[in-house]
Write an enzyme that holds these catalytic residues in place. Sequence first.
Site, PDB file in Angstrom:
ATOM      1  CD  GLU A 147       2.300   1.413   5.739  1.00  8.76           C
ATOM      2  OE1 GLU A 147       1.670   2.964   5.036  1.00  8.76           O
ATOM      3  OE2 GLU A 147       2.663   1.379   5.948  1.00  8.76           O
TER       4      GLU A 147
ATOM      5  NE  ARG B  64      -1.988   4.301   3.513  1.00  3.33           N
ATOM      6  CZ  ARG B  64      -2.395   5.315   4.045  1.00  3.33           C
ATOM      7  NH1 ARG B  64      -3.434   5.501   4.451  1.00  3.33           N
ATOM      8  NH2 ARG B  64      -2.571   6.350   1.672  1.00  3.33           N
TER       9      ARG B  64
ATOM     10  CE  LYS C 123      -2.489   5.044  -1.196  1.00  2.00           C
ATOM     11  NZ  LYS C 123      -1.337   5.595  -1.990  1.00  2.00           N
TER      12      LYS C 123
ATOM     13  CG  HIS D  22      11.858   3.546   0.050  1.00  2.00           C
ATOM     14  ND1 HIS D  22      11.332   3.489   1.001  1.00  2.00           N
ATOM     15  CD2 HIS D  22      11.696   4.322  -1.120  1.00  2.00           C
ATOM     16  CE1 HIS D  22      10.314   3.924   1.103  1.00  2.00           C
ATOM     17  NE2 HIS D  22      10.268   4.306  -1.268  1.00  2.00           N
TER      18      HIS D  22
ATOM     19  CD  GLU E 228       4.861   3.624  -6.902  1.00  2.00           C
ATOM     20  OE1 GLU E 228       3.851   2.776  -6.559  1.00  2.00           O
ATOM     21  OE2 GLU E 228       5.536   4.331  -6.438  1.00  2.00           O
TER      22      GLU E 228
ATOM     23  CG  HIS F 144       7.564   1.034  -2.392  1.00  2.00           C
ATOM     24  ND1 HIS F 144       6.682   0.390  -3.156  1.00  2.00           N
ATOM     25  CD2 HIS F 144       7.298   2.183  -2.571  1.00  2.00           C
ATOM     26  CE1 HIS F 144       6.290   1.099  -4.195  1.00  2.00           C
ATOM     27  NE2 HIS F 144       6.997   2.594  -3.880  1.00  2.00           N
TER      28      HIS F 144
ATOM     29  CE  LYS G 106       0.940   6.480   4.341  1.00  2.00           C
ATOM     30  NZ  LYS G 106       2.211   4.820   4.157  1.00  2.00           N
TER      31      LYS G 106
ATOM     32  CG  ASN H  77       4.941  -0.169   2.144  1.00  2.00           C
ATOM     33  OD1 ASN H  77       5.272   1.041   1.483  1.00  2.00           O
ATOM     34  ND2 ASN H  77       5.087  -0.090   3.640  1.00  2.00           N
TER      35      ASN H  77
ATOM     36  CG  HIS I 103       9.384   6.444  -5.869  1.00  2.00           C
ATOM     37  ND1 HIS I 103       9.768   5.706  -4.850  1.00  2.00           N
ATOM     38  CD2 HIS I 103       7.674   5.799  -5.769  1.00  2.00           C
ATOM     39  CE1 HIS I 103       9.290   5.041  -4.536  1.00  2.00           C
ATOM     40  NE2 HIS I 103       8.084   4.978  -4.782  1.00  2.00           N
TER      41      HIS I 103
ATOM     42  NE  ARG J 220      -4.648  24.423  17.023  1.00  2.00           N
ATOM     43  CZ  ARG J 220      -4.346  25.744  17.202  1.00  2.00           C
ATOM     44  NH1 ARG J 220      -4.982  26.787  16.699  1.00  2.00           N
ATOM     45  NH2 ARG J 220      -3.516  26.019  18.031  1.00  2.00           N
TER      46      ARG J 220
END
Length: 374
Positions: A241, A245, A231, A256, A190, A252, A148, A249, A271, A126
């Site tokens: 998010e 946030r 960031k 993507h 980025e 993106h 994340k 993107n 990427h 945990r």
Amino acid sequence: KIVTVKLNKHCYDIVIGSGLIAQAVSKIKHYLHQKSSHQKIRLAIVTDKNVAAFHLNTLQTKLVENEIYTIPIIVEAGEQSKSFPILQNVIDKILVARLERGDSIIALGGGVIGDLAGFAASIIRRGMHFIQMPTTLLAQIDSSVGGKTGINSLYGKNLIGTFYQPQCVIADTDVLNTLPSREFRAGYAEMVKYGLINQPHFFEWLEKNWQKVFSKGPTQIEAIARSCQFKADIVTHDEHETGQRALLNLGHTFGHMLETATTYDSNRLIHGEAVAIGIILAHQFSEQLNLISPTVTQRIKAHFKTVGLPTQLQDIPGKLPDAETLMTFIAQDKKVSQNNLTFILTRALGQSFIAKNVSPNTVLTFLKQKLMKS
Ligand code: NAD
Ligand code: ZN
């Protein structure tokens, strides 16, 4: 330099600078000091084969010299390692070594390792202590900040994961010396993105100083620290998010789409390259909606070209699928709600905003036009 990420329940530092792996022991001791100072520190170092070849030894030697018990766990390099089988393997190794809840996991690597090891740290017993030691530019300015973690599913990238914050992030800029230049450029896309979201001055600063950002030294460290700060600020205001946030993107959704479209090509986009083209497309799409003038896009495009990043669909080797197929890649993306697409658009250089009601048809028409020009 130190950037502090301030969250509701937890605060942590991102330490950025040269020679930090060599000083890692004092940093690790410092950031793990919350637990009993007499207890022996035990940690697992999760890394990939490329990073291990260059940097594992330096770190491990220092730790061993200081009687810190370590188990290295080395996985294959690449996105494929963000999978259930590899995750299980990492977890098993940690459990077999009898690491306990108060012991720690270090992620030494790029975003793949950070996401994988962070996810493991969040679910083993945990939650174990977790330290990020990002080794790509992308990981130093982006994936190691914000908490994340996760792995990919057959149904899409990053669909399985947690929000889990590290005890600290140690970003040693020396390791960037061994990073392939293509990977560096991709991370740089980025960085430019941060300027374009809402800091036009940072974008201008990058236009002037990019050469120094690409080479070792104080300007590079400053650029990384400013990116982390940016960031961190966004994450502070929106940890999970639900709002701003999403600005991260920018570029993106199209990015993507292009990554998915080129996944199986031998010379596929990485990427940050997909994001670079995605950023240009998002600006061209904003032009089409009469939000900005073409000069804005041209300026960004010129900068990407200068640093050697791709800027248009025509820069992608191999043939792209038709616009309808590309749209299905956008629709699979998790940012879709019913029939409206959420896009990050822009009103001016460095003034992006979240547009929630973009009709898929408008996007389709736009993509058809873009493909026709090839
Ligand atoms: P990566 O981890 O695959 O690293 C890129 C390549 O560089 C790999 O081959 C790696 O072995 C090699 N490498 C790493 N450091 C090196 C070094 N110092 N010297 C030589 N080679 C080195 O890719 P990445 O671009 O760092 O990260 C991409 C991943 O990050 C994606 O999976 C993406 O989903 C994830 N990501 C996560 C977040 C987040 O918020 N968690 C944000 C952005 C991206
Ligand atoms: Zn990205």
